[in-house]
Design an enzyme around this catalytic site. Sequence first.
Site, PDB file in Angstrom:
ATOM      1  CB  CYS A 160      29.290  57.450   0.040  1.00  0.00           C
ATOM      2  SG  CYS A 160      28.598  56.961  -1.267  1.00  0.00           S
ATOM      3  CD  GLU A 161      29.567  64.964  -0.488  1.00  0.00           C
ATOM      4  OE1 GLU A 161      29.464  65.118   0.589  1.00  0.00           O
ATOM      5  OE2 GLU A 161      29.939  65.399  -1.594  1.00  0.00           O
ATOM      6  CG  HIS A 162      29.177  60.841  -4.621  1.00  0.00           C
ATOM      7  ND1 HIS A 162      30.596  60.651  -4.703  1.00  0.00           N
ATOM      8  CD2 HIS A 162      29.098  62.234  -4.627  1.00  0.00           C
ATOM      9  CE1 HIS A 162      31.270  61.813  -4.713  1.00  0.00           C
ATOM     10  NE2 HIS A 162      30.344  62.692  -5.002  1.00  0.00           N
ATOM     11  CG  HIS A 163      26.795  55.691  -4.779  1.00  0.00           C
ATOM     12  ND1 HIS A 163      27.903  56.013  -4.736  1.00  0.00           N
ATOM     13  CD2 HIS A 163      26.265  55.509  -5.959  1.00  0.00           C
ATOM     14  CE1 HIS A 163      28.491  56.147  -5.795  1.00  0.00           C
ATOM     15  NE2 HIS A 163      27.357  55.876  -6.544  1.00  0.00           N
ATOM     16  CD  GLN A 193      38.935  57.080   2.801  1.00  0.00           C
ATOM     17  OE1 GLN A 193      37.984  56.162   2.148  1.00  0.00           O
ATOM     18  NE2 GLN A 193      40.083  56.659   3.011  1.00  0.00           N
ATOM     19  CG  HIS A 237      34.381  54.273  -0.230  1.00  0.00           C
ATOM     20  ND1 HIS A 237      33.961  55.523  -0.136  1.00  0.00           N
ATOM     21  CD2 HIS A 237      35.808  54.127   0.388  1.00  0.00           C
ATOM     22  CE1 HIS A 237      34.919  56.087   0.480  1.00  0.00           C
ATOM     23  NE2 HIS A 237      35.938  55.381   0.818  1.00  0.00           N
ATOM     24  CB  CYS A 246      29.281  53.303  -3.544  1.00  0.00           C
ATOM     25  SG  CYS A 246      30.543  54.093  -3.036  1.00  0.00           S
TER      26      CYS A 246
HETATM   27 ZN   LIG Z   1      29.219  56.341  -3.034  1.00  0.00          ZN
END
Ligand SMILES: [Zn+2]
Length: 204
Positions: A96-99, A137, A165, A167
């Site tokens: 995931c690009e956030h975490h 996603q 996910h 995260c």
């Molecule tokens: Zn994430």
Amino acid sequence: MNAHVLALEPLRALDHRGKPGRAEVEAAVRMIIRWSGDNPDRNGLIETPARVTRALEEAFVGYAQDPSAILQKSFDEIEGYDEMVVLRGVSFESLCEHHMAPILGRAWVAYVPDGRVVGISKLARVVEAYAKRLQIQEKLTAQIANTVDDVLKPRGVGVVIRASHHCMTARGVHKPESDLVTSRMLGCFRDNQQLRQELLGMIA
Ligand SMILES: [Zn+2]
């Protein structure tokens, strides 16, 4: 130089900045280990920066792949076949690009051909090429559908992804049982309720 060209300048500068090499990434991993409070020179950790870097190379291999090119080789001798073709539940791993936490999921890629089909392994490779990048996603789902639609020009495309996910499941809100379902329906999958239900019925 007109205004249009000027507007493109910052992008071009970015392209020329170059990509860090493997040694720089290994040094960054070493720094993270030091920052954790551990000693990167102790036996158990000495090879870790190299291993993590290799694993990341694998996780990001999609950036070097062109998903449209993967679908270029198609077949048109299909005897008028015009029913749904479905690649069911192909598994993928993404970050995931956030975490930068793992997204583990499965994708269903369906289309109704309009005179051309593609090898089923090619659809799996398109999933892989987009999954092996930093992702969310929703974007992954749309990119797969849009690429099949653009290159194959079928009567319709339906992509459904179901994924968990890390995260969400292993940190933060800690919801280990939850998964996320996303879909993108184009052409006849968007217009034809029955076709859409048929595809969604395969996922449940
Ligand atoms: Zn994430």
